[in-house]
Design an enzyme around this catalytic site. Structure first.
Site, PDB file in Angstrom:
ATOM      1  N   GLY A 130       0.743  -1.093  -0.062  1.00  0.00           N
ATOM      2  CA  GLY A 130       0.065  -0.016   0.050  1.00  0.00           C
ATOM      3  C   GLY A 130       1.011   1.153  -0.153  1.00  0.00           C
ATOM      4  N   ALA A 179       6.096  10.880   8.182  1.00  0.00           N
ATOM      5  CA  ALA A 179       7.539  10.788   7.537  1.00  0.00           C
ATOM      6  C   ALA A 179       8.903  10.646   8.355  1.00  0.00           C
ATOM      7  CB  ALA A 179       7.828  11.685   6.135  1.00  0.00           C
ATOM      8  N   GLU A 243      21.258   6.860  -6.152  1.00  0.00           N
ATOM      9  CA  GLU A 243      20.590   5.889  -6.810  1.00  0.00           C
ATOM     10  C   GLU A 243      20.077   6.373  -7.981  1.00  0.00           C
ATOM     11  OE1 GLU A 243      17.361   4.297  -4.199  1.00  0.00           O
ATOM     12  OE2 GLU A 243      16.502   3.118  -5.971  1.00  0.00           O
TER      13      GLU A 243
END
Ligand SMILES: Cc1cc2nc3c(=O)[nH]c(=O)nc-3n(C[C@H](O)[C@H](O)[C@H](O)COP(=O)(O)OP(=O)(O)OC[C@H]3O[C@@H](n4cnc5c(N)ncnc54)[C@H](O)[C@@H]3O)c2cc1C
Length: 380
Positions: A130, A179, A243
């Site tokens: 999710g 967060a 990344e």
């Protein structure tokens, strides 16, 4: 245009990587694709060859270099070889910085030697069923139980999920923190309650294992917290730029390689009595792709240079990521078209590159999320 990025030592490293691919990777690749996973021996061989932990200090068995041009060479050569399954870039460029930058001295001694010799293969687990783009939706959580964290939850789409020995798991450690309530916990192979689900059946990158992971009351020792408690979001933001650059590097290498293959193909393939290359439409296709590749190459190389100097910011990494991967996607599609029916046959490199490359605009942050990051930086 001659590339200005590399010095003779990088060219020498490129030869080493090519020899490694020819010896240790390509002869086994078809089998790995059938198995859905690469062999552990290949990781060991990569360690022995000095291809793991390029940026890890030498005292732990690494290459001791912050020069990202070596990582660039590695990504380019694996891409050109059509061998994304052995995920050295994920291990070195994505996960490596978490361990070198955040681990305590004790953790470094415990993990880095194995990271460099190929005996400890790594994964990073952020995504959940999710919660993908929106990490605030993460539900995997860890409760502070004094001397350990009690971890519960599940992750999905985790690269190296089956083969990994160390998994950096993003988990909620302060439920009301949003967060800012997330931490990084390192879960080791064999931890009780840590289970791996299916090796997921993907449309491409068949030799790369991508899996679901489940955590049922896993007792994660306190000494496996990586970085700051509740500090995961900041740690992720710091490391995601590299990344994204790493994905951009492989994207432009893939596009250039596809263009090379296709240029040769249209020179040889005949239709209506003449090579395809004699048709104006085909020449325009090649010309447009060559132009887009050249422009993108210049920007990505500049980002690599900036990153080597410590100056690449999240916004430019996001620009490189979405632009280069969308270019790769377009070039793969057009090159496949120029191969006609052969382009649809799995034995042709262009077909493999089409399916292997399709994920590039999705993982590491989707194109849409990259544009959000760039747009926000300009408009807020
Ligand atoms: C092969 C593979 C390997 C992967 N490896 C890893 C790994 O090693 N570790 C890991 O943690 N994850 C990994 N992932 C997960 C990957 O990072 C996520 O799939 C990706 O971040 C997108 O999340 P999602 O799939 O939940 O899509 P969603 O977030 O549901 O997005 C669906 C669509 O909506 C768009 N969208 C979402 N939010 C917005 C917005 N605000 N504005 C506009 N559009 C939006 C997205 O761009 C996308 O097009 C991997 C995935 C794959 C397929």
């Amino acid at each position: 245009m001659k590339r200005q990025l590399f010095a003779p030592e990088h060219d020498a490293f490129r030869e080493t990587v090519r020899a490694f691919l020819a010896r240790e990777v390509l002869p086994h690749y078809a089998q790995w694709e059938k198995d859905g996973i690469v062999s552990r021996e290949a990781w060991r061989a990569a360690g022995k060859q000095g291809l793991l932990g390029l940026a890890v200090p030498e005292e732990f068995g690494g290459g001791g270099t912050s020069d990202f041009r070596y990582a660039t060479v590695l990504a380019e050569e694996f891409t050109r070889a059509g061998a994304p399954g052995l995920a050295l870039g994920l291990h070195n460029d994505v996960i490596g910085p978490y361990l070198t930058g955040l681990a305590t001295d004790e953790q470094k001694r415990r993990w880095l030697p194995g990271f460099c010799d190929g005996s400890l293969i790594t994964a990073i687990a952020m995504t959940e069923p999710g919660a993908g783009s929106d990490l605030q939706g993460i539900r995997t959580h860890a409760e502070d139980r004094g001397d350990h964290w009690l971890l519960n939850g599940s992750k999905t789409f985790i690269s190296n999920g089956i083969i990994a020995d160390l998994v950096i798991v993003v988990a909620k450690t302060t439920p009301e923190g949003g967060a800012r309530g997330l931490s990084l916990l390192v879960v080791e192979r064999g931890a009780e309650g840590f289970e791996r689900g299916r090796n997921l059946d993907k449309i491409g990158q068949k030799a790369q294992d991508t899996a679901e992971l489940f955590f049922h009351d896993v007792r994660v020792p306190k000494e496996n917290l990586l970085g700051e408690r509740d500090g995961a979001f900041g740690h992720l933001m710091t490391n995601l730029a590299q990344e994204r650059l790493s994905i951009a590097v492989s994207a432009i290498a893939a596009a250039e390689h596809l263009l090379e293959i296709t240029t040769e193909y249209v020179k040889e393939r005949e239709a209506f009595g003449r090579p395809l290359a004699t048709k104006q439409h085909i020449r325009f296709e090649i010309a447009e792709m060559a132009t887009e590749c050249a422009v993108t190459r210049t920007f990505v190389d500049r980002c690599v240079e900036d990153h080597c100097d410590g100056g690449l910011d999240a916004v430019h990494a996001s620009m490189a990521k979405w632009w280069a991967t969308e270019l790769q996607k377009r070039v793969a599609d057009r090159c496949l078209q120029l191969h006609g029916g052969y382009g649809y046959m799995s034995e042709y490199p262009v077909a493999r590159a089409f399916t292997d490359g399709r994920i590039q605009t999705i993982y590491g942050g989707t194109t849409e999320i990259m544009k959000e990051i760039i747009g926000r930086s300009l408009l807020s």
